[in-house]
Design a protein around this motif. Structure first.
Motif, PDB file in Angstrom:
ATOM      1  N   ARG A  35      29.614  -9.196 -14.697  1.00 12.75           N
ATOM      2  CA  ARG A  35      28.816  -8.183 -15.078  1.00 12.75           C
ATOM      3  C   ARG A  35      28.486  -6.826 -14.998  1.00 12.75           C
ATOM      4  NH1 ARG A  35      28.430 -11.064  -9.160  1.00 12.75           N
ATOM      5  NH2 ARG A  35      29.666  -9.114  -8.921  1.00 12.75           N
ATOM      6  N   PHE A  36      27.764  -6.378 -15.846  1.00 13.39           N
ATOM      7  CA  PHE A  36      27.715  -5.316 -16.495  1.00 13.39           C
ATOM      8  C   PHE A  36      26.333  -4.128 -16.194  1.00 13.39           C
ATOM      9  CE2 PHE A  36      28.851  -8.728 -19.697  1.00 13.39           C
ATOM     10  CZ  PHE A  36      29.673  -8.511 -19.957  1.00 13.39           C
ATOM     11  N   SER A  37      26.859  -3.240 -15.762  1.00 18.31           N
ATOM     12  CA  SER A  37      25.355  -2.234 -15.135  1.00 18.31           C
ATOM     13  C   SER A  37      26.032  -0.819 -15.956  1.00 18.31           C
ATOM     14  CB  SER A  37      25.374  -2.047 -13.544  1.00 18.31           C
ATOM     15  OG  SER A  37      27.096  -1.603 -13.168  1.00 18.31           O
ATOM     16  N   HIS A  38      25.153  -0.123 -15.321  1.00 22.48           N
ATOM     17  CA  HIS A  38      24.692   1.008 -16.041  1.00 22.48           C
ATOM     18  C   HIS A  38      25.830   1.893 -15.449  1.00 22.48           C
ATOM     19  CE1 HIS A  38      21.261   1.396 -18.022  1.00 22.48           C
ATOM     20  NE2 HIS A  38      20.577   1.534 -17.252  1.00 22.48           N
ATOM     21  N   ALA A  39      26.930   2.557 -15.672  1.00 22.95           N
ATOM     22  CA  ALA A  39      28.303   3.377 -15.123  1.00 22.95           C
ATOM     23  C   ALA A  39      27.290   4.660 -15.561  1.00 22.95           C
ATOM     24  CB  ALA A  39      29.372   3.661 -16.072  1.00 22.95           C
TER      25      ALA A  39
END
Length: 155
Positions: A35-39
């Motif tokens: 899963r990818f999200s804003h860092a």
């Protein structure tokens, strides 16, 4: 798929051989969930558009990569990090999603390699006669130093 040393898609995770896994392990790509999200943190112009934080999850209780013995060891070793039987690794160290994906896979492989290794039993040891003698001599020397610091008797 690997092309030019880079990840181009979801691929199997290969873990090198070690204690508890003499032939190594291969986790099928279908069992890994990315899963990818804003860092958070600095990112320049692309900070608002890139999802560079990576969360890589593996259900240890259901994976086909582990034998029952390895699964029991992994569940016991990683119990503090698990949510049910799912292990999740989060990385946001790099600005690049690709580098974070590689780092998450590296961390997961390290954790799995360590967790399937059997616990090393401690062999009880006995102190040597010389070390025992030296310890007692040091104690008596320290005792004499402290006795010499005492106030002399009044008589």
């Amino acid at each position: 798929m690997r092309r030019f040393g880079r990840l181009t898609g979801v691929e199997d995770l290969h873990i090198t051989a070690g204690p508890g896994a003499p032939q190594g392990l291969t986790v099928p790509a279908g069992e890994l969930l990315e899963r990818f999200s804003h860092a958070s943190g600095p990112g320049g112009q692309g900070v608002n558009t890139t999802d560079s934080r990576v969360q890589l999850s593996l259900d240890i209780g259901a994976t086909s990569a582990l034998t029952e013995v390895q699964r029991a060891r992994a569940l016991e070793h990683l119990r503090a990090r698990l949510s049910g039987t799912v292990l999740t690794i989060s990385t946001a160290e790099h600005r690049s999603q690709l580098r974070n994906r590689i780092e998450a896979r590296r961390r997961l492989s390290e954790l799995l390699r360590e967790s399937v290794a059997p616990a090393v039993r401690r062999r009880p040891t006995k102190r040597t006669r010389g070390s025992h003698r030296r310890r007692l001599e040091q104690k008596s020397a320290r005792s004499k130093i402290k006795q010499s610091r005492r106030r002399p008797p009044l008589s």
